[in-house]
Design an enzyme around this catalytic site. Structure first.
Site, short mmCIF file in Angstrom:
data_model
loop_
_atom_site.label_atom_id
_atom_site.label_comp_id
_atom_site.label_asym_id
_atom_site.label_seq_id
_atom_site.Cartn_x
_atom_site.Cartn_y
_atom_site.Cartn_z
N GLY A 114 0.73 -1.08 0.06
CA GLY A 114 0.01 0.02 0.22
C GLY A 114 0.77 1.30 0.09
O GLY A 114 1.90 1.25 0.69
N LEU A 148 -1.22 7.25 2.35
CA LEU A 148 -0.66 7.92 3.43
C LEU A 148 0.11 6.87 4.38
O LEU A 148 1.19 7.49 4.69
CB LEU A 148 -1.47 9.12 4.16
CG LEU A 148 -1.93 10.11 3.45
CD1 LEU A 148 -2.81 11.07 4.04
CD2 LEU A 148 -0.59 11.01 2.89
N ALA A 149 -0.52 6.19 4.89
CA ALA A 149 0.01 5.22 5.87
C ALA A 149 1.13 4.32 4.91
O ALA A 149 2.31 4.29 5.63
CB ALA A 149 -1.25 4.32 6.50
N GLY A 150 1.03 3.68 4.01
CA GLY A 150 1.98 3.04 3.49
C GLY A 150 3.18 3.73 2.96
O GLY A 150 4.35 3.50 3.31
N ARG A 199 -20.58 12.45 11.92
CA ARG A 199 -20.95 11.88 10.47
C ARG A 199 -22.24 11.24 10.93
O ARG A 199 -23.41 11.23 10.01
CB ARG A 199 -20.06 11.52 9.68
CG ARG A 199 -18.97 12.22 9.20
CD ARG A 199 -17.86 11.74 8.66
NE ARG A 199 -17.05 12.77 8.25
CZ ARG A 199 -15.76 12.45 7.74
NH1 ARG A 199 -15.39 11.32 7.52
NH2 ARG A 199 -15.12 13.62 6.95
N GLU A 254 -6.37 2.78 7.64
CA GLU A 254 -7.43 2.59 7.71
C GLU A 254 -7.95 1.09 7.81
O GLU A 254 -8.88 0.64 8.25
CB GLU A 254 -8.49 3.13 6.49
CG GLU A 254 -10.18 2.83 6.48
CD GLU A 254 -10.65 3.35 5.44
OE1 GLU A 254 -11.86 3.23 5.23
OE2 GLU A 254 -9.95 4.12 4.34
N ARG A 280 -15.87 7.57 12.87
CA ARG A 280 -14.44 8.30 12.86
C ARG A 280 -14.93 10.03 12.77
O ARG A 280 -15.90 10.16 12.01
CB ARG A 280 -13.67 8.03 11.49
CG ARG A 280 -12.56 8.84 11.29
CD ARG A 280 -11.83 8.41 10.30
NE ARG A 280 -12.47 8.70 8.91
CZ ARG A 280 -12.48 9.47 8.16
NH1 ARG A 280 -12.07 10.95 8.75
NH2 ARG A 280 -12.94 9.45 6.95
#
Length: 668
Positions: free
Chosen positions: A42, A45-47, A339, A455, A465
């Site tokens: 991935g 952003l995280a990966g 939300r 996520e 969230r």
């Protein structure tokens, strides 16, 4: 496989846990890092942040994406902003307040220690991004600007107009590109992970398919990091990119990882409504618009019907005949409620016959008041005395364009309506998944050496969230958490030699992948993959969507089982396995959606309460709000896959709240 859940939360006061733990955890010396291989799957952003940081530290990193470039990861679609407890607005924000808002926003179904750490490191993310050149919006004097998002009463959201995710991803991508150029990260574009390889109980590699050639390839490492996003596309129609899927995460579950809280899916209230059965995805309008847009429907059904039939427009409804229902029901937060609350309120309004689109499934998001307010302020600053309405409107529209212009332009291109002149139509749609792979405090799954970020893990958001927290978690995990915590595992691997992809476990995993592919390619069916995905999505949305009940969930599970059998009997996958074949890619992903969808329904059926995005109709207050059962359901539901047509096994991680009081959420 026996499973023992150990969250590995360090001892000590909540505010000191991360600092003390980070200062005392096991380390891998620089000379040893050079001998250790890590796979990162991935490049969102995280990966991307994890791969670049691990490469910078000296590890040998192999990074995988099914896109033609890491820049195409779905993180670019997160428009509105990123939270951080900087208190730049001097409005009372703090690390504790961000922690508390996140716990409360998630309806008290997240782990305290992980959430507090997230709030702590949020402050570092902004400094990192600014140093990378991310063009955050700035105030007149040059200071970074902030705006509000749902579920909070402070302004802590940093943003780059309506392109925050894209700009942050470009920052992470340039960091990743630097490591690629230095040789510390080896990039594999157009490769999709199809299985996890476990050797002697530890994650040691993956099987991937080269999407351009069809070749099945093996990759080995000392540890595997999964950062592949959420599974919202199980609903077919969602705000996710159409390629977003669950396969990498679900394949780890098939190998023994646990899937936690899969029924916690988020319905975003601010999406362009469905316009027909032909659609394949939905478009998100950023939550940032609720800073200035007012949500309303007509007060009476006659007006709503006239609008639906085209006999009236929104601008013909007098102010006194409009119901600003969020402001009426939740005066303390108004249009900026979380939300899940805003989405259910929109559904209630439409269920009462007050919806305004031809389908009856839409409400208005109106910027007229904001345009007037900003216009008067701008006129005053320009020294204009007694400006006329046209001047005020022109000046106000200019301010709104500066704040949200690209979003307004996108809306007009899709709908053909000018949102400066007539209110936007919006309706809730599937957006984010709070559930995901179970991880401990180190972001390590129950399989040693397998880590999950962003996520695709469950750890930070509970049952709902808060807006602008997805980008925060992805970058926190990749830049500031995993690079420390992965050392706890890898410090024990410095004597482990290079893992060879010729081990028998790799042979078996590759065989399993080839067997799955052969089964689909050689199936003599007559129905397209797309048709099955659409039918599955409708079942999920109708019975496990914005609201659920026991009877519907039981029916849904049976329908999914039957549809899955029909899929394997009658799906048609054209082309060859040894070539570029998007339909095969899709078939493999939809096959995994069937299995995950069943577990989602089972999880929703098991949780006899309402909390956050999980709204069971049997469990609600007289006012229609979520009714939690903290005595029986204050736990993480972690499901263990046990085999085809076998009942998954439920494991529970009890949630302990020592720093916040469990109470019913109120935004009134």
């Amino acid at each position: 496989m026996s499973v023992k859940l150990d969250s590995k939360v360090p001892a000590g006061p909540l505010a000191e846990k991360w600092t003390q733990y980070r200062s005392t955890m096991n380390l891998v010396a620089p000379n040893n890092k050079r001998r250790i291989d890590i796979i990162v799957v991935g490049t969102g952003l995280a990966g991307a942040s994890a791969a670049s940081t691990l490469g910078e530290l000296g590890y040998n990193v192999k990074c995988f994406t099914f896109h033609d470039s890491p820049r195409r990861a779905h993180s670019i679609a997160a428009q509105g902003g990123i939270n951080a407890a900087k208190n730049y607005q001097n409005d009372g924000d703090s690390v504790y307040r961000l922690f508390y808002d996140t716990i409360k926003g998630g309806d008290y179904r997240s782990r305290e220690s992980n959430v507090h750490r997230l709030a702590e490191v949020s402050r570092n993310i902004i400094d990192q991004a600014v140093a990378q050149g991310v063009p955050f919006a700035r105030e007149y004097g040059g200071l970074l600007a902030n705006r509000s998002f749902g579920g909070v009463q402070v302004s802590r959201t940093f943003y780059a107009r309506g392109q925050t995710g894209q700009q942050l991803l470009l920052g992470a991508y340039q960091s990743l590109s630097r490591q690629i150029s230095l040789g510390s990260v080896e990039m594999y574009n157009r490769h999709e992970m199809l299985d996890l390889v476990v050797v002697d109980g530890k994650a040691r590699g993956i099987i991937a398919r080269n999407l351009l050639t069809g070749a099945i390839e093996r990759f080995a490492a000392h540890a595997v990091v999964i950062a592949t996003g959420g599974y919202g596309n199980v609903f077919y129609l969602s705000t996710n990119a159409m390629n977003s899927n669950t396969s990498a995460a679900w394949r780890t579950v098939r190998r023994g990882a646990l899937m936690a809280n899969p029924c916690f899916t988020q319905i975003h209230p601010t999406c362009i409504p469905v316009s027909g059965d032909y659609q394949s995805k939905l478009t998100l309008m950023s939550e940032s618009l609720r800073n200035d847009g007012r949500v309303w429907v007509p007060k009476n059904q006659e007006d709503a019907k006239a609008i639906r039939e085209g006999r009236k427009t929104a601008n013909e409804i007098p102010e006194g005949e409009r119901d600003y229902y969020l402001e009426r029901r939740y005066p303390a937060f108004g249009n900026l409620v979380p939300r899940d609350v805003a989405s259910r309120a929109a559904k209630v309004a439409c269920d009462e016959g007050l919806g305004v689109a031809p389908t009856g499934l839409a409400v208005y998001l109106d910027f007229a008041a904001a345009i007037e307010r900003y216009g008067k302020s701008r006129a005053h600053s320009l020294g204009l005395e007694n400006p006329d309405k046209a001047t005020i409107t022109q000046l106000g529209e200019k301010v709104v364009e500066e704040k949200y212009g690209n979003l307004f332009e996108m809306y007009e291109k899709i709908t053909g309506e000018d949102p400066y002149k007539t209110p936007m139509k919006i309706y809730p749609a599937v957006h984010y998944t709070m559930g995901g792979i179970w991880v401990d405090y180190n972001l390590e799954t129950n399989i040693p050496g397998l880590f999950a970020l962003g996520e695709c893990n469950f750890s930070d958001h509970g049952a709902n969230r808060l807006g602008a927290s997805a980008l925060m978690q992805g970058l926190a995990d990749g830049y500031f958490v995993l690079p420390y915590t992965i050392g706890q595992f890898l410090s024990g691997e410095i004597r482990t030699p290079h893992i060879e992809p010729t081990l028998p476990e790799f042979d078996q995993a590759e065989k399993d992948v080839r067997d799955r592919i052969d089964q689909l390619i050689n199936n003599d069916g007559s129905q397209s993959v797309e048709s099955f995905h659409r039918r599955l999505g409708k079942i999920m949305w109708d019975y496990c969507g914005m609201s659920r009940n026991a009877e519907g969930l039981k029916s849904a599970r049976q329908m999914i089982v039957e549809l899955r059998k029909e899929f394997y009997k009658d799906v048609f996958v054209p082309g060859s396995a040894e070539d570029y074949n998007p339909e095969l890619e899709k078939a493999l992903r939809v096959a995994d959606f069937f299995e995950l969808g069943e577990v989602m329904v089972l999880d929703a059926l098991n949780r006899n309460e309402s909390c956050g995005g999980h709204f069971r109709e049997e469990y609600q207050t007289p006012e229609g709000e979520a009714l939690r059962d903290d005595e029986n359901y204050a736990y993480v539901a972690a499901w263990q896959y046990t085999g085809w047509d076998e009942e998954p096994v439920l494991h529970k991680e009890e949630l302990v709240f020592e720093n916040v009081e469990l109470k019913t959420r109120s935004y009134k």
